[in-house]
Design a protein around this motif. Sequence first.
Motif, mmCIF file in Angstrom:
data_model
loop_
_atom_site.group_PDB
_atom_site.id
_atom_site.type_symbol
_atom_site.label_atom_id
_atom_site.label_comp_id
_atom_site.label_asym_id
_atom_site.label_seq_id
_atom_site.Cartn_x
_atom_site.Cartn_y
_atom_site.Cartn_z
ATOM 1 N N SER A 162 0.854 -1.188 0.000
ATOM 2 C CA SER A 162 0.000 0.000 0.000
ATOM 3 C C SER A 162 0.892 1.240 0.000
ATOM 4 N N PRO A 163 0.730 2.137 -0.986
ATOM 5 C CA PRO A 163 -0.204 2.055 -2.109
ATOM 6 C C PRO A 163 0.211 0.953 -3.096
ATOM 7 N N TRP A 164 -0.793 0.439 -3.767
ATOM 8 C CA TRP A 164 -0.578 -0.711 -4.651
ATOM 9 C C TRP A 164 -0.077 -0.235 -6.015
ATOM 10 N N LEU A 189 -8.105 -1.354 -1.772
ATOM 11 C CA LEU A 189 -6.893 -1.567 -2.570
ATOM 12 C C LEU A 189 -6.962 -0.766 -3.866
ATOM 13 N N ARG A 193 -4.534 2.679 -4.839
ATOM 14 C CA ARG A 193 -3.443 2.269 -5.734
ATOM 15 C C ARG A 193 -2.728 3.479 -6.324
#
Length: 260
Positions: A162-164, A189, A193
């Motif tokens: 995270s962040p994705w 998620l 992102r």
Amino acid sequence: MPRLALLCSALLAAAPLSAESPAPLPADLHLVPVAPDTKPRPWAIFFPRAAGVGMLAPGNQYADLGRYLNDRGIDVVIVDDDAALKRLAPKGSAGEKRATIALDAIARLREQGRFDMRCPGVVVGWSRGGEGALTLASSKQGTDSGIRAAIVYYPSVGGQPSPWPQRMPVLALQGTADGTAPAKKLEALAAGRVKNAEYPFIVKRYPGAKHRFDVAHPVDDPASATTEEDFDANAHADARETIGDFLFERGISFESCALD
């Protein structure tokens, strides 16, 4: 010895030795090809949910989706990841371990002349298997191997950064009544992102659908007359159509890899 036999013996002796045949695929990699030939085609890797691949016959969710993709010109390999984990003993999170399995599978298939690097690939994961698909969709290993999109059914998102860091388009198919892999975790998620306009993260929500909404019959008994409790025929049919559209829009179907 007759002259013809002597001539044949001489020719055989002079002929160069043929290249060694590639090693057979491990038993945990189940190839579902469009045809027996090795013509370059788009390709897909499937990672199942925790119940495993089961019996790959009509009525099994993985076998049925494999044939659906075959009809769209896509070769498929279905991974028995429990067995592959024992064979390879990879390190890392659940997603990282399955990413390692995928890369090993791709290498073995390319030794056999399949899963051509010039053709686009897609990874599909269900529940626990979704961790592997999401890891490949966010890693340089995934893009470098030729994977161009990811599809996840009601995925677990455990172990994802995270962040994705999204690196390819993603389609997520999610029931709103899923108590096993809650929609809110997937949506968090997607919302958190690293966004890139080139790579959409599409979450298709199915109101009232539960976990395993696409599982019509037990994976180990696909011919059973028993219908699984969580099966949602309408959500399942819509998900199939949505997958077809998603892949077609990204050139992962039909004649998208006509190299010869």
